[in-house]
Design a protein around this motif. Structure first.
Motif, short mmCIF file in Angstrom:
data_model
loop_
_atom_site.label_atom_id
_atom_site.label_comp_id
_atom_site.label_asym_id
_atom_site.label_seq_id
_atom_site.Cartn_x
_atom_site.Cartn_y
_atom_site.Cartn_z
N ASP A 151 -45.45 -4.08 27.17
CA ASP A 151 -45.67 -4.98 28.30
C ASP A 151 -45.50 -6.44 27.90
O ASP A 151 -44.92 -7.25 28.64
N GLU A 152 -45.98 -6.75 26.71
CA GLU A 152 -45.87 -8.13 26.23
C GLU A 152 -44.41 -8.52 26.01
O GLU A 152 -43.96 -9.61 26.39
N LEU A 153 -43.64 -7.61 25.38
CA LEU A 153 -42.22 -7.86 25.14
C LEU A 153 -41.47 -7.99 26.46
O LEU A 153 -40.62 -8.88 26.62
N MET A 154 -41.79 -7.13 27.42
CA MET A 154 -41.13 -7.18 28.71
C MET A 154 -41.38 -8.52 29.40
O MET A 154 -40.45 -9.14 29.91
N MET A 155 -42.61 -8.98 29.37
CA MET A 155 -42.93 -10.25 30.01
C MET A 155 -42.24 -11.42 29.30
O MET A 155 -41.74 -12.35 29.94
N MET A 156 -42.20 -11.36 27.97
CA MET A 156 -41.51 -12.41 27.21
C MET A 156 -40.04 -12.47 27.61
O MET A 156 -39.47 -13.55 27.83
N ALA A 157 -39.42 -11.28 27.69
CA ALA A 157 -37.98 -11.21 28.01
C ALA A 157 -37.71 -11.70 29.43
O ALA A 157 -36.81 -12.52 29.65
N LEU A 158 -38.49 -11.21 30.39
CA LEU A 158 -38.27 -11.59 31.78
C LEU A 158 -38.59 -13.07 32.02
O LEU A 158 -37.86 -13.76 32.74
N ASP A 159 -39.64 -13.56 31.39
CA ASP A 159 -39.98 -14.98 31.51
C ASP A 159 -38.88 -15.87 30.94
O ASP A 159 -38.65 -16.99 31.42
N ALA A 160 -38.19 -15.37 29.91
CA ALA A 160 -37.12 -16.15 29.28
C ALA A 160 -35.83 -16.10 30.09
O ALA A 160 -34.89 -16.85 29.80
N GLY A 161 -35.77 -15.19 31.09
CA GLY A 161 -34.58 -15.15 31.95
C GLY A 161 -33.78 -13.87 31.89
O GLY A 161 -32.66 -13.81 32.42
N ALA A 162 -34.32 -12.82 31.23
CA ALA A 162 -33.60 -11.55 31.17
C ALA A 162 -33.47 -10.93 32.56
O ALA A 162 -34.32 -11.12 33.43
N GLU A 163 -32.37 -10.20 32.77
CA GLU A 163 -32.13 -9.54 34.06
C GLU A 163 -32.85 -8.21 34.16
O GLU A 163 -33.29 -7.80 35.23
N ASP A 164 -32.95 -7.51 33.02
CA ASP A 164 -33.49 -6.16 33.06
C ASP A 164 -34.12 -5.82 31.72
O ASP A 164 -33.71 -6.33 30.67
N PHE A 165 -35.12 -4.95 31.77
CA PHE A 165 -35.82 -4.49 30.56
C PHE A 165 -36.05 -3.00 30.74
O PHE A 165 -36.53 -2.56 31.79
N SER A 166 -35.70 -2.21 29.73
CA SER A 166 -35.97 -0.78 29.83
C SER A 166 -36.47 -0.24 28.50
O SER A 166 -36.11 -0.75 27.43
N SER A 167 -37.32 0.76 28.60
CA SER A 167 -37.86 1.42 27.41
C SER A 167 -37.13 2.74 27.23
O SER A 167 -37.23 3.63 28.09
N GLU A 168 -36.37 2.86 26.15
CA GLU A 168 -35.65 4.10 25.87
C GLU A 168 -36.44 4.93 24.86
O GLU A 168 -37.57 4.59 24.54
N GLU A 169 -35.82 5.95 24.36
CA GLU A 169 -36.54 6.90 23.50
C GLU A 169 -37.17 6.24 22.29
O GLU A 169 -38.33 6.44 21.99
N ASP A 170 -36.37 5.40 21.59
CA ASP A 170 -36.92 4.77 20.39
C ASP A 170 -36.54 3.29 20.27
O ASP A 170 -36.50 2.73 19.19
N ALA A 171 -36.26 2.68 21.42
CA ALA A 171 -35.92 1.26 21.42
C ALA A 171 -36.15 0.65 22.80
O ALA A 171 -36.22 1.37 23.80
N TYR A 172 -36.27 -0.67 22.81
CA TYR A 172 -36.31 -1.41 24.07
C TYR A 172 -34.95 -2.06 24.26
O TYR A 172 -34.36 -2.59 23.31
N GLU A 173 -34.47 -2.02 25.49
CA GLU A 173 -33.15 -2.56 25.80
C GLU A 173 -33.33 -3.72 26.79
O GLU A 173 -33.91 -3.56 27.85
N ILE A 174 -32.83 -4.89 26.40
CA ILE A 174 -32.96 -6.09 27.22
C ILE A 174 -31.56 -6.54 27.62
O ILE A 174 -30.68 -6.73 26.77
N ILE A 175 -31.35 -6.69 28.92
CA ILE A 175 -30.05 -7.08 29.47
C ILE A 175 -30.16 -8.49 30.04
O ILE A 175 -31.11 -8.81 30.75
N THR A 176 -29.17 -9.32 29.74
CA THR A 176 -29.12 -10.67 30.29
C THR A 176 -27.73 -10.92 30.88
O THR A 176 -26.78 -10.19 30.59
N SER A 177 -27.62 -11.99 31.65
CA SER A 177 -26.29 -12.47 32.02
C SER A 177 -25.67 -13.07 30.76
O SER A 177 -26.40 -13.49 29.85
#
Length: 246
Positions: A151-177
């Motif tokens: 949750d903390e990583l997701m908020m950091m990413a989204l606050d910084a301007g990321a478009e999407d955040f997803s939790s996969e099997e063994d990694a977090y994936e952050i998508i930006t423009s």
């Protein structure tokens, strides 16, 4: 299709990169050199260089190697003009493939890439023939461990301007423009987040599932392309069979 297919492909690619570490460092060094030639040797004023350095760090390139690549860049590239060329085509079973190259000899590179397509049951197409099946995005992969709170990583990413955040099997994936990639990456870096991958990428919007036989042939084609010194990136929309490469 779930993001898991993306991470499975990235993880599979990362395993090959580990085995070809020296060649990967050479390719990234070339990318750093082109960035220096285009925008100077100061990362603070050269966003392309900052992104190339981040890619180098994500691939565990030692800081000394990065520093030497920057220092050598102007001298090494004094008489060489590298050109970015992107080739598109289809692999076996109609898998869409995009190959990004840095080359000083277009004819040689085009011939090599065409040969790789032809040798393994694919064919090189025209510009735009498959790129419509991909979105150009900033892609940041953070491997899961106990020190990272989702949750903390997701908020950091989204606050910084990321478009999407997803939790996969063994990694977090952050998508930006593409435009926000550098600022999001730098914000996470400032928080001490380490990346398994951090670069501008072509992300498939649809996937083509391969059976084991096709996957073997397709992987040989990708290996041949990635073994070429002119090739910087190979993106594709193949979904490998479950457990592939483990």
């Amino acid at each position: 299709m779930s993001g898991h297919s993306k991470w499975a492909n990235i993880k599979h690619k990362k395993g090959k990169q580990d085995a070809l570490r020296g060649k990967i460092f050479t390719k990234i060094g070339k990318e750093i050199a082109v960035a220096v030639k285009e925008g100077g040797a100061n990362p603070e004023s050269n966003s392309r260089l900052r992104d190339a350095i981040a890619k180098a760090k994500a691939n565990n390139m030692p800081s000394d190697n990065i520093k030497r690549a920057i220092q050598r860049a102007s001298g090494e590239l004094g008489n060489v003009n590298y050109e970015t060329i992107v080739y598109e085509g289809y692999g076996i079973s109609g898998v869409a493939v995009i190959v990004e190259c840095l080359t000083e000899n277009k004819n040689r590179t085009a011939g090599d890439i065409r040969h790789a397509f032809d040798k393994f049951g694919g064919n090189m197409g025209t510009t735009g023939c498959v790129s419509f099946m991909f979105d150009k995005k900033g892609l940041i992969i953070v491997e899961k461990d106990d020190s990272i709170d989702e949750d903390e990583l997701m908020m950091m990413a989204l606050d910084a301007g990321a478009e999407d955040f997803s939790s996969e099997e063994d990694a977090y994936e952050i998508i930006t423009s593409p435009e926000d990639f550098s600022s999001v990456r730098e914000a996470l870096e400032a928080q001490g987040i380490n990346f398994a991958q951090a670069e501008i990428s072509m992300i498939p919007t649809t996937y083509t599932k391969l059976d084991n036989e096709s996957a073997v042939k397709f992987e040989k084609m990708i290996d041949m392309m990635e073994d070429n010194d002119d090739v910087q990136n190979v993106w594709h929309n193949a979904e490998f069979p479950d457990g592939w490469g483990e």
